[in-house]
Design a protein around this motif. Structure first.
Motif, PDB file in Angstrom:
ATOM      1  N   ALA A 182       4.806 -72.587  12.201  1.00 20.25           N
ATOM      2  CA  ALA A 182       3.682 -71.922  12.872  1.00 20.25           C
ATOM      3  C   ALA A 182       4.031 -70.470  13.190  1.00 20.25           C
ATOM      4  O   ALA A 182       3.228 -69.556  12.937  1.00 20.25           O
ATOM      5  CB  ALA A 182       3.307 -72.668  14.144  1.00 20.25           C
ATOM      6  N   LEU A 183       5.214 -70.254  13.716  1.00 13.21           N
ATOM      7  CA  LEU A 183       5.631 -68.898  14.059  1.00 13.21           C
ATOM      8  C   LEU A 183       5.742 -68.024  12.808  1.00 13.21           C
ATOM      9  O   LEU A 183       5.255 -66.892  12.780  1.00 13.21           O
ATOM     10  CB  LEU A 183       6.961 -68.935  14.816  1.00 13.21           C
ATOM     11  N   LEU A 184       6.338 -68.561  11.764  1.00 17.14           N
ATOM     12  CA  LEU A 184       6.450 -67.803  10.508  1.00 17.14           C
ATOM     13  C   LEU A 184       5.086 -67.532   9.892  1.00 17.14           C
ATOM     14  O   LEU A 184       4.859 -66.466   9.318  1.00 17.14           O
ATOM     15  CB  LEU A 184       7.345 -68.540   9.510  1.00 17.14           C
ATOM     16  N   ALA A 185       4.170 -68.484  10.006  1.00 18.66           N
ATOM     17  CA  ALA A 185       2.822 -68.285   9.461  1.00 18.66           C
ATOM     18  C   ALA A 185       2.133 -67.117  10.153  1.00 18.66           C
ATOM     19  O   ALA A 185       1.486 -66.285   9.504  1.00 18.66           O
ATOM     20  CB  ALA A 185       1.998 -69.561   9.609  1.00 18.66           C
ATOM     21  N   ILE A 186       2.279 -67.029  11.453  1.00 18.91           N
ATOM     22  CA  ILE A 186       1.644 -65.940  12.209  1.00 18.91           C
ATOM     23  C   ILE A 186       2.310 -64.606  11.881  1.00 18.91           C
ATOM     24  O   ILE A 186       1.633 -63.605  11.627  1.00 18.91           O
ATOM     25  CB  ILE A 186       1.670 -66.232  13.721  1.00 18.91           C
ATOM     26  N   ILE A 187       3.624 -64.582  11.855  1.00 19.56           N
ATOM     27  CA  ILE A 187       4.351 -63.340  11.558  1.00 19.56           C
ATOM     28  C   ILE A 187       4.047 -62.848  10.146  1.00 19.56           C
ATOM     29  O   ILE A 187       3.709 -61.674   9.948  1.00 19.56           O
ATOM     30  CB  ILE A 187       5.876 -63.536  11.753  1.00 19.56           C
ATOM     31  N   THR A 188       4.133 -63.739   9.166  1.00 22.04           N
ATOM     32  CA  THR A 188       3.914 -63.305   7.782  1.00 22.04           C
ATOM     33  C   THR A 188       2.449 -62.936   7.529  1.00 22.04           C
ATOM     34  O   THR A 188       2.173 -61.999   6.777  1.00 22.04           O
ATOM     35  CB  THR A 188       4.369 -64.374   6.773  1.00 22.04           C
ATOM     36  N   THR A 189       1.536 -63.631   8.180  1.00 24.38           N
ATOM     37  CA  THR A 189       0.118 -63.269   8.032  1.00 24.38           C
ATOM     38  C   THR A 189      -0.128 -61.884   8.613  1.00 24.38           C
ATOM     39  O   THR A 189      -0.815 -61.054   8.001  1.00 24.38           O
ATOM     40  CB  THR A 189      -0.788 -64.311   8.721  1.00 24.38           C
ATOM     41  N   THR A 190       0.438 -61.607   9.764  1.00 21.88           N
ATOM     42  CA  THR A 190       0.265 -60.294  10.396  1.00 21.88           C
ATOM     43  C   THR A 190       0.860 -59.191   9.528  1.00 21.88           C
ATOM     44  O   THR A 190       0.210 -58.169   9.275  1.00 21.88           O
ATOM     45  CB  THR A 190       0.912 -60.286  11.795  1.00 21.88           C
ATOM     46  N   ILE A 191       2.075 -59.388   9.070  1.00 20.78           N
ATOM     47  CA  ILE A 191       2.714 -58.391   8.207  1.00 20.78           C
ATOM     48  C   ILE A 191       1.911 -58.202   6.924  1.00 20.78           C
ATOM     49  O   ILE A 191       1.678 -57.074   6.478  1.00 20.78           O
ATOM     50  CB  ILE A 191       4.179 -58.790   7.902  1.00 20.78           C
ATOM     51  N   GLY A 192       1.470 -59.307   6.342  1.00 18.70           N
ATOM     52  CA  GLY A 192       0.672 -59.235   5.119  1.00 18.70           C
ATOM     53  C   GLY A 192      -0.637 -58.483   5.322  1.00 18.70           C
ATOM     54  O   GLY A 192      -1.047 -57.690   4.467  1.00 18.70           O
ATOM     55  N   LEU A 193      -1.302 -58.734   6.454  1.00 15.68           N
ATOM     56  CA  LEU A 193      -2.547 -58.024   6.751  1.00 15.68           C
ATOM     57  C   LEU A 193      -2.316 -56.521   6.884  1.00 15.68           C
ATOM     58  O   LEU A 193      -3.076 -55.714   6.343  1.00 15.68           O
ATOM     59  CB  LEU A 193      -3.166 -58.549   8.044  1.00 15.68           C
ATOM     60  N   VAL A 194      -1.271 -56.145   7.617  1.00 12.75           N
ATOM     61  CA  VAL A 194      -0.974 -54.719   7.800  1.00 12.75           C
ATOM     62  C   VAL A 194      -0.658 -54.067   6.458  1.00 12.75           C
ATOM     63  O   VAL A 194      -1.198 -53.005   6.129  1.00 12.75           O
ATOM     64  CB  VAL A 194       0.185 -54.510   8.803  1.00 12.75           C
ATOM     65  N   MET A 195       0.179 -54.720   5.679  1.00 15.28           N
ATOM     66  CA  MET A 195       0.561 -54.149   4.382  1.00 15.28           C
ATOM     67  C   MET A 195      -0.635 -54.045   3.437  1.00 15.28           C
ATOM     68  O   MET A 195      -0.834 -53.010   2.796  1.00 15.28           O
ATOM     69  CB  MET A 195       1.675 -54.976   3.749  1.00 15.28           C
ATOM     70  N   ALA A 196      -1.438 -55.100   3.351  1.00 12.55           N
ATOM     71  CA  ALA A 196      -2.597 -55.079   2.455  1.00 12.55           C
ATOM     72  C   ALA A 196      -3.604 -54.030   2.891  1.00 12.55           C
ATOM     73  O   ALA A 196      -4.174 -53.304   2.065  1.00 12.55           O
ATOM     74  CB  ALA A 196      -3.248 -56.458   2.412  1.00 12.55           C
ATOM     75  N   SER A 197      -3.820 -53.927   4.184  1.00  9.84           N
ATOM     76  CA  SER A 197      -4.778 -52.960   4.706  1.00  9.84           C
ATOM     77  C   SER A 197      -4.313 -51.528   4.435  1.00  9.84           C
ATOM     78  O   SER A 197      -5.090 -50.684   3.988  1.00  9.84           O
ATOM     79  CB  SER A 197      -4.975 -53.194   6.204  1.00  9.84           C
ATOM     80  N   PHE A 198      -3.041 -51.255   4.702  1.00 13.99           N
ATOM     81  CA  PHE A 198      -2.512 -49.912   4.460  1.00 13.99           C
ATOM     82  C   PHE A 198      -2.514 -49.593   2.969  1.00 13.99           C
ATOM     83  O   PHE A 198      -2.933 -48.512   2.543  1.00 13.99           O
ATOM     84  CB  PHE A 198      -1.098 -49.753   5.025  1.00 13.99           C
ATOM     85  N   PHE A 199      -2.046 -50.540   2.154  1.00 13.19           N
ATOM     86  CA  PHE A 199      -1.963 -50.337   0.712  1.00 13.19           C
ATOM     87  C   PHE A 199      -3.345 -50.073   0.118  1.00 13.19           C
ATOM     88  O   PHE A 199      -3.515 -49.168  -0.696  1.00 13.19           O
ATOM     89  CB  PHE A 199      -1.319 -51.563   0.055  1.00 13.19           C
ATOM     90  N   SER A 200      -4.345 -50.837   0.547  1.00 11.84           N
ATOM     91  CA  SER A 200      -5.695 -50.638   0.008  1.00 11.84           C
ATOM     92  C   SER A 200      -6.261 -49.284   0.441  1.00 11.84           C
ATOM     93  O   SER A 200      -6.946 -48.617  -0.327  1.00 11.84           O
ATOM     94  CB  SER A 200      -6.624 -51.780   0.411  1.00 11.84           C
ATOM     95  N   LYS A 201      -5.959 -48.868   1.663  1.00 11.44           N
ATOM     96  CA  LYS A 201      -6.410 -47.557   2.143  1.00 11.44           C
ATOM     97  C   LYS A 201      -5.765 -46.443   1.312  1.00 11.44           C
ATOM     98  O   LYS A 201      -6.428 -45.489   0.912  1.00 11.44           O
ATOM     99  CB  LYS A 201      -6.059 -47.405   3.624  1.00 11.44           C
ATOM    100  N   GLU A 202      -4.480 -46.574   1.045  1.00 14.74           N
ATOM    101  CA  GLU A 202      -3.759 -45.575   0.245  1.00 14.74           C
ATOM    102  C   GLU A 202      -4.298 -45.532  -1.185  1.00 14.74           C
ATOM    103  O   GLU A 202      -4.536 -44.463  -1.739  1.00 14.74           O
ATOM    104  CB  GLU A 202      -2.257 -45.879   0.245  1.00 14.74           C
TER     105      GLU A 202
END
Length: 178
Positions: A56-76
């Motif tokens: 559960a903890l890893l799911a939340i951490i990796t989802t958060t990191i993935g969201l930030v990375m995908a959002s930044f990457f798509s903006k760039e």
């Protein structure tokens, strides 16, 4: 970061046009993150008997990191396509500042699931608290969005109702996919 503190004290009128733009982007990311983390937590809660605390903890951490990375990457990428060049340092800083909203959306989950991981809560209680917290967050933003200039009580009530229905549909669609 000062932009967020200025707004926290209800001094929105004191923000410049550029600061409002940055803050609006931050809030959009915050809400997007809240919807995503809410659905993740509902999914975890639906199978709480079969998931481990570490998962559960890893799911939340990796989802958060993935969201930030995908959002930044798509903006760039979008910036490169539209402008033919990478974002400059100022634009990168402003974009990263807005991504803090996604991280903030995950904070309740990270806190309570971490407390569960260390034995201070059982996992079901931790996930229930985070789901309620995220629903309240969405509700607060829905209500706040209804209080725009010129609205009557009736238009605000209609706005709140419609926005809450849309929010529920978003969550339902995300849950259906998962």
């Amino acid at each position: 970061m000062m932009i967020f503190f200025k707004h926290a004290h209800n001094k929105r009128k004191d923000l410049s046009k550029e600061e409002k733009k940055i803050y609006a982007s931050f809030l959009a990311e915050r809400l997007y993150g809240t919807f995503t983390i809410l659905v993740l937590n509902i999914g975890l809660l639906s199978d709480v008997e079969n998931i481990g605390k570490k998962y559960a903890l890893l799911a939340i951490i990796t989802t958060t990191i993935g969201l930030v990375m995908a959002s930044f990457f798509s903006k760039e990428m979008a910036h490169k396509v539209v402008h033919g060049k990478a974002m400059d340092k100022v634009k990168v800083r402003k974009t990263l500042a807005s991504k803090v909203g996604i991280i903030m959306a995950a904070v309740p989950s990270l806190i309570f699931v971490s407390l569960s991981y260390f034995g201070l809560f059982n996992m079901k209680t931790a996930l229930e608290i985070t789901v309620v917290s995220e629903v309240i967050t969405i509700l607060v933003y829905v209500i706040r969005a209804a209080y725009t200039r010129g609205g009557t009580k009736l238009t605000r009530l209609i706005s709140i109702s419609l926005q809450f229905i849309v929010a529920a549909i978003i969550v339902a669609i995300k849950l259906f996919v998962h």
